[in-house]
Write a protein that holds these residues in place. Structure first.
Motif, short mmCIF file in Angstrom:
data_model
loop_
_atom_site.label_atom_id
_atom_site.label_comp_id
_atom_site.label_asym_id
_atom_site.label_seq_id
_atom_site.Cartn_x
_atom_site.Cartn_y
_atom_site.Cartn_z
N UNK A 1 -20.40 -1.04 -17.20
CA UNK A 1 -19.72 -1.15 -18.48
C UNK A 1 -18.42 -1.93 -18.42
N UNK A 2 -17.78 -2.06 -19.58
CA UNK A 2 -16.48 -2.72 -19.69
C UNK A 2 -16.48 -4.13 -19.11
N UNK A 3 -17.57 -4.84 -19.31
CA UNK A 3 -17.64 -6.23 -18.88
C UNK A 3 -18.02 -6.45 -17.42
N UNK A 4 -18.26 -5.36 -16.66
CA UNK A 4 -18.57 -5.53 -15.23
C UNK A 4 -19.91 -6.23 -15.03
N UNK A 5 -20.92 -5.89 -15.83
CA UNK A 5 -22.23 -6.54 -15.68
C UNK A 5 -22.11 -8.03 -15.96
N UNK B 1 -27.52 -2.31 -9.44
CA UNK B 1 -28.31 -1.73 -10.51
C UNK B 1 -29.13 -0.54 -10.00
N UNK B 2 -29.58 -0.59 -8.76
CA UNK B 2 -30.26 0.56 -8.16
C UNK B 2 -29.35 1.77 -8.17
N UNK B 3 -28.10 1.56 -7.75
CA UNK B 3 -27.15 2.67 -7.73
C UNK B 3 -26.91 3.23 -9.13
N UNK B 4 -26.80 2.34 -10.10
CA UNK B 4 -26.54 2.79 -11.47
C UNK B 4 -27.71 3.57 -12.03
N UNK B 5 -28.90 3.00 -11.98
CA UNK B 5 -30.07 3.67 -12.56
C UNK B 5 -30.41 4.94 -11.80
N UNK B 6 -30.38 4.85 -10.47
CA UNK B 6 -30.76 6.01 -9.66
C UNK B 6 -29.86 7.21 -9.84
N UNK B 7 -28.63 6.97 -10.22
CA UNK B 7 -27.70 8.09 -10.39
C UNK B 7 -28.06 8.97 -11.58
N UNK B 8 -28.69 8.40 -12.59
CA UNK B 8 -28.98 9.09 -13.85
C UNK B 8 -27.71 9.66 -14.48
N UNK C 1 -24.54 9.00 -16.76
CA UNK C 1 -23.97 8.06 -17.73
C UNK C 1 -22.57 7.59 -17.38
N UNK C 2 -21.76 8.47 -16.78
CA UNK C 2 -20.39 8.08 -16.42
C UNK C 2 -20.42 7.05 -15.30
N UNK C 3 -21.21 7.29 -14.26
CA UNK C 3 -21.29 6.34 -13.15
C UNK C 3 -21.90 5.02 -13.61
N UNK C 4 -22.90 5.11 -14.48
CA UNK C 4 -23.53 3.89 -14.98
C UNK C 4 -22.54 3.02 -15.74
N UNK D 1 -31.49 6.67 -18.23
CA UNK D 1 -30.26 6.13 -18.80
C UNK D 1 -30.07 6.65 -20.21
N UNK D 2 -28.87 7.15 -20.46
CA UNK D 2 -28.51 7.56 -21.81
C UNK D 2 -28.21 6.34 -22.67
#
Length: 307
Positions: free
Chosen positions: A156-160, A139-146, A148-151, A252-253
């Motif tokens: 997405x798509x059930x990964x969480x 989640x650090x990697x996702x949020x820190x990237x800012x 939307x595609x990487x997040x 996050x968008x």
């Protein structure tokens, strides 16, 4: 210096999301205070929350009925979320519970990031760290990237949801996690009560521990699951504010990607229970073989907590 500030800011917002801390965004990013209720997550009237200003998911595990019609005692075991932001009034409320033991399931990284428990005088937490299977790092990697595609690629798509189910399976398969949960049940059985156990959000590690305890006391599975799912009601408004803060601050968008990480769900619990059936044949096998609890310990649990 700017890179250091960004890392710290990212860690802060991640802490509020992943492992469920209260919103701690900057004043500019934080949304206006709301009085919206979690009407879609009703709270049963028999549940006894411990109202605090610095934590949102602290409650008494007493009051539930066993399959023999007996009742779990109030005032003996409490479950909660992080206790590092308690106010002086909160400390007085905790002191009134006459706690003897506080158990902290957070990892050393979480404690270092969010701060140690703030407790009434004379109380010190016992560390019982249970790992998060990379949830914080992802989640650090996702949020820190800012980005939307990487997040979406990460969450997405059930990964969480898959990550959450994997975490719950490790509650059953990981030896160190089993050891920490077993030690907690032994603490209750040997009289280290009144006792409070907690993690950061009070929903996953704490939720599993609460479910285990209630089932070990012969509370029917539907009632134990209902207690587990109540975290959605107690956390709903705080989690909504975090998502809105992330959207407004530009992190996050689509902060809705975080909802599967913020919520508890029946299928997360079901993943752990399915693993129990695979590995131990059933819940009793998990208690006795997986956690190593003998008949004397299980009888002690019921003697102390059921009336």
């Amino acid at each position: 210096m700017r890179a250091l500030h960004l890392r710290r800011a990212t860690a802060l917002v991640t802490a509020t999301v992943v492992l469920g801390g209260l919103p701690a965004l900057t004043a500019a990013a934080a949304p206006a205070r709301s009085t919206a209720s979690a009407a879609h997550h009703p709270r049963p009237t028999e549940v006894r929350p411990v109202p605090l200003q610095g934590a949102v998911n602290v409650r008494d595990l007493g009051g539930y009925r066993t399959d023999r019609g007996r009742q779990v005692r109030h005032g003996q075991v409490f479950r909660g979320d992080a206790l590092g932001r308690l106010t002086d009034a909160d400390l007085a409320a905790l002191a009134a519970l006459d706690l003897r033991t506080v158990l902290d399931f957070r990892t050393p990284e979480e404690v270092a990031r969010d701060g140690a428990d703030r407790l009434p005088a004379g109380l010190a937490p016992t560390a019982r760290p249970v790992a998060d299977l990379g949830l914080y790092a992802t989640t650090t990697a996702a949020i820190g990237s800012k980005d939307p595609v990487k997040q979406r690629e990460l969450l997405g798509d059930g990964k969480a949801e898959r990550l959450m189910r994997d975490i719950y399976r490790t509650f059953v398969t990981d030896r160190d996690s089993r050891r920490q949960f077993a030690a907690t049940l032994r603490d209750v059985a040997t009289g280290r009560t009144p006792l409070l156990f907690h993690c950061t959000s009070g929903k996953d590690r704490t939720g599993w521990m609460g479910y285990l305890l209630l089932r070990a006391l012969d509370v029917p599975s539907p009632a134990a699951e209902r207690d587990y799912l109540l975290s959605n009601a107690f956390r709903a408004e705080a989690d909504r504010k975090v998502r809105e803060g992330l959207r407004q601050s530009g992190y996050m968008e689509d902060p809705g990607l975080l909802v599967p990480l913020q919520e508890v769900r029946a299928d997360y619990l079901g993943a752990a229970l399915d693993q129990i059936r695979r590995d131990y044949g059933g819940f009793h096998g998990y208690l006795t073989k997986g956690l190593g609890l003998d008949a004397r310990t299980l009888a002690g649990l019921r003697a102390r907590l059921v009336r």
